[in-house]
Each structure stands twice: as structure tokens, then as C-alpha cells.
Design a protein around this motif. Sequence first.
Motif, mmCIF file in Angstrom:
data_model
loop_
_atom_site.group_PDB
_atom_site.id
_atom_site.type_symbol
_atom_site.label_atom_id
_atom_site.label_comp_id
_atom_site.label_asym_id
_atom_site.label_seq_id
_atom_site.Cartn_x
_atom_site.Cartn_y
_atom_site.Cartn_z
ATOM 1 N N THR A 250 0.839 -1.202 0.000
ATOM 2 C CA THR A 250 0.000 0.000 0.000
ATOM 3 C C THR A 250 0.873 1.250 0.000
ATOM 4 N N LYS A 251 0.235 2.378 -0.259
ATOM 5 C CA LYS A 251 0.958 3.645 -0.301
ATOM 6 C C LYS A 251 1.595 3.944 1.058
ATOM 7 N N ASP A 252 0.856 3.679 2.133
ATOM 8 C CA ASP A 252 1.385 3.914 3.485
ATOM 9 C C ASP A 252 2.595 3.020 3.759
ATOM 10 N N GLN A 253 2.529 1.770 3.321
ATOM 11 C CA GLN A 253 3.647 0.846 3.519
ATOM 12 C C GLN A 253 4.881 1.328 2.752
ATOM 13 N N LYS A 254 4.650 1.856 1.553
ATOM 14 C CA LYS A 254 5.768 2.387 0.770
ATOM 15 C C LYS A 254 6.406 3.577 1.465
ATOM 16 N N VAL A 255 5.588 4.447 2.020
ATOM 17 C CA VAL A 255 6.099 5.622 2.744
ATOM 18 C C VAL A 255 6.954 5.172 3.929
ATOM 19 N N VAL A 256 6.474 4.166 4.657
ATOM 20 C CA VAL A 256 7.221 3.630 5.807
ATOM 21 C C VAL A 256 8.538 3.007 5.337
ATOM 22 N N ALA A 257 8.487 2.226 4.248
ATOM 23 C CA ALA A 257 9.688 1.565 3.721
ATOM 24 C C ALA A 257 10.717 2.600 3.260
ATOM 25 N N ILE A 258 10.259 3.645 2.588
ATOM 26 C CA ILE A 258 11.172 4.704 2.133
ATOM 27 C C ILE A 258 11.811 5.402 3.327
ATOM 28 N N LYS B 285 15.737 5.783 4.283
ATOM 29 C CA LYS B 285 16.316 7.105 4.551
ATOM 30 C C LYS B 285 17.008 7.132 5.910
ATOM 31 N N ASP B 286 16.429 6.467 6.898
ATOM 32 C CA ASP B 286 17.051 6.396 8.229
ATOM 33 C C ASP B 286 18.399 5.685 8.161
ATOM 34 N N LEU B 287 18.460 4.628 7.341
ATOM 35 C CA LEU B 287 19.726 3.915 7.164
ATOM 36 C C LEU B 287 20.768 4.804 6.479
ATOM 37 N N LEU B 288 20.326 5.555 5.486
ATOM 38 C CA LEU B 288 21.240 6.382 4.691
ATOM 39 C C LEU B 288 21.681 7.653 5.420
ATOM 40 N N GLN B 289 20.901 8.063 6.417
ATOM 41 C CA GLN B 289 21.208 9.300 7.140
ATOM 42 C C GLN B 289 22.610 9.216 7.737
ATOM 43 N N ASP B 290 23.452 10.162 7.396
ATOM 44 C CA ASP B 290 24.833 10.245 7.897
ATOM 45 C C ASP B 290 25.721 9.075 7.457
ATOM 46 N N ALA B 291 25.259 8.248 6.525
ATOM 47 C CA ALA B 291 26.069 7.116 6.052
ATOM 48 C C ALA B 291 27.170 7.624 5.139
ATOM 49 N N LYS B 292 28.403 7.216 5.427
ATOM 50 C CA LYS B 292 29.556 7.593 4.601
ATOM 51 C C LYS B 292 29.934 6.463 3.642
ATOM 52 N N VAL B 293 29.480 5.241 3.971
ATOM 53 C CA VAL B 293 29.808 4.055 3.165
ATOM 54 C C VAL B 293 28.499 3.346 2.815
ATOM 55 N N THR C 61 12.818 0.574 -6.710
ATOM 56 C CA THR C 61 12.098 1.848 -6.845
ATOM 57 C C THR C 61 12.065 2.597 -5.515
ATOM 58 N N LEU C 62 11.886 1.859 -4.422
ATOM 59 C CA LEU C 62 11.844 2.506 -3.107
ATOM 60 C C LEU C 62 13.228 3.023 -2.710
ATOM 61 N N LEU C 63 14.273 2.253 -3.044
ATOM 62 C CA LEU C 63 15.637 2.694 -2.760
ATOM 63 C C LEU C 63 15.944 3.974 -3.519
ATOM 64 N N ALA D 234 14.060 6.906 -1.978
ATOM 65 C CA ALA D 234 14.679 7.306 -0.709
ATOM 66 C C ALA D 234 15.952 8.106 -0.961
ATOM 67 N N MET D 235 16.771 7.634 -1.912
ATOM 68 C CA MET D 235 18.023 8.324 -2.226
ATOM 69 C C MET D 235 17.770 9.694 -2.849
ATOM 70 N N GLU D 236 16.736 9.789 -3.661
ATOM 71 C CA GLU D 236 16.388 11.080 -4.262
ATOM 72 C C GLU D 236 15.984 12.106 -3.209
ATOM 73 N N GLN D 237 15.413 11.631 -2.112
ATOM 74 C CA GLN D 237 14.956 12.528 -1.052
ATOM 75 C C GLN D 237 16.066 12.914 -0.072
ATOM 76 N N MET D 238 17.215 12.269 -0.182
ATOM 77 C CA MET D 238 18.327 12.570 0.729
ATOM 78 C C MET D 238 18.982 13.890 0.339
ATOM 79 N N GLU D 239 19.306 14.690 1.324
ATOM 80 C CA GLU D 239 19.989 15.958 1.070
ATOM 81 C C GLU D 239 21.484 15.779 1.284
ATOM 82 N N GLY D 240 22.265 16.496 0.511
ATOM 83 C CA GLY D 240 23.712 16.469 0.706
ATOM 84 C C GLY D 240 24.463 15.553 -0.250
ATOM 85 N N VAL D 241 23.827 14.455 -0.687
ATOM 86 C CA VAL D 241 24.492 13.519 -1.598
ATOM 87 C C VAL D 241 23.571 13.237 -2.779
#
Length: 197
Positions: A2-10, A14-22, A56-58, A61-68
Motif C-alpha cells: 500500500t501507499k502507506d507501507q511504501k512511505v514507511v519503507a522509504i 532514509k534512516d539507514l542512509l542518514q549520515d552514512a559515509k559508506v 524503486t523505493l531505494l 529514498a536516495m532522491e529525497q536525501m539531502e547532501g548527496v
Amino acid sequence: MTKDQKVVAIQEIKDLLQDAKVVYVADLEGLNAAKSSEFRRQAFKQNIKVKVVKNTLLQKAMEQMEGVDYSEMFQTFKGNSALMISETANGPAKLIQGFRKKEEKPALKSAFVQETFYVGDNNLDALANIKSREEMIGEIIGLLQSPIQRVVSALQNKPETVEAKAEEAAPAVEETPAAEAPEAPAAESTEETPSAE
């Protein structure tokens, strides 16, 4: 999904990618459940987070990340994808290499390491050879300690060196008269020889 599940998955991605250098994206397709579990266990032991994600979700999520700008990696998002996040630059590459000694997969799709993008499995060796921050710090400390250790060693050995030089000098003085002594009798014997004739 569902759309809500996709939002949660994204948001989870994003939480994983936050501040990730590798950030690595690998292909785990073809690994059965047991091998996939073993791969995850080894990753966990090495403090590498692994999450199988929808491409698609990855990408969203990456498109929504700021800085990289992760857009260089998007072309590799085909088939089965596993997101790998680590603190150590070469950790995921070494894990993949080690696992591939017995298996064909996992394969590297792309990676973002030290602000550089690596696209394709042919970059795996280069990534595995990147020195981690800890390895670089260890080498620098080793280089800095080396001259200090020589100085400390020289200072600790200095009294012994002075005593050794004093001992060497004393026998040298004793040997000099002993060397002159045999010459004197030799001179006397040469004098005796002519008188005997």
C-alpha cells in the motif's frame, strides 16, 4: 504494497542512509535462504547493516536525501538489491570477496565510499584495498612512533655504550705494549746473528 507501507519503507531506507559515509548496493539473487542468512550473520559480526530493498523505493529514498546526489548509482538498480551500510570503507567489499570464495554471489552493483561512486562489480578489488580510517590512523601512529622509539632506545642504551667503549679502550692500551715487546727481542736476535758469524 500500500501507499502507506511504501512511505514507511522509504523512511526506513532514509534512516539507514542518514549520515552514512559508506553505502554499497549488492546483488544477492541466487543465494538460497541458508546462504543469505549466513551472509547476514557475517555482516552483523562486522557491524555492516544489510537490508534487501525494492529498487524503486531505494531510488526514491536516495532522491529525497539531502547532501548527496546518488543518481550515479540508479542505473544499477535492477533485479534483487541489498543495501549495505558500514562505518568501514572496505568492510562490505571484503565481506563480499570472502563470501565469493565459495559462491558466485553476492555481486557488487554500486557503492558510495569516501565521497566517490563506484559502479560495477569490477570495482570490488579496488574497494577492498581502500584502507579503513582505523588502518590509516594505525599506520600514521606507527610512523610517528618509529623515530621516538629509536630515540628512547638510544637513550636507554647510552650508558651501556659508554661502558662498552671504556672496556674496548682499556684492552687496546694493554695490547699496544704487548705488540712492542716481541719486537724488542727480535731486534736483539738480529744483533746476535751477525756477532755469531
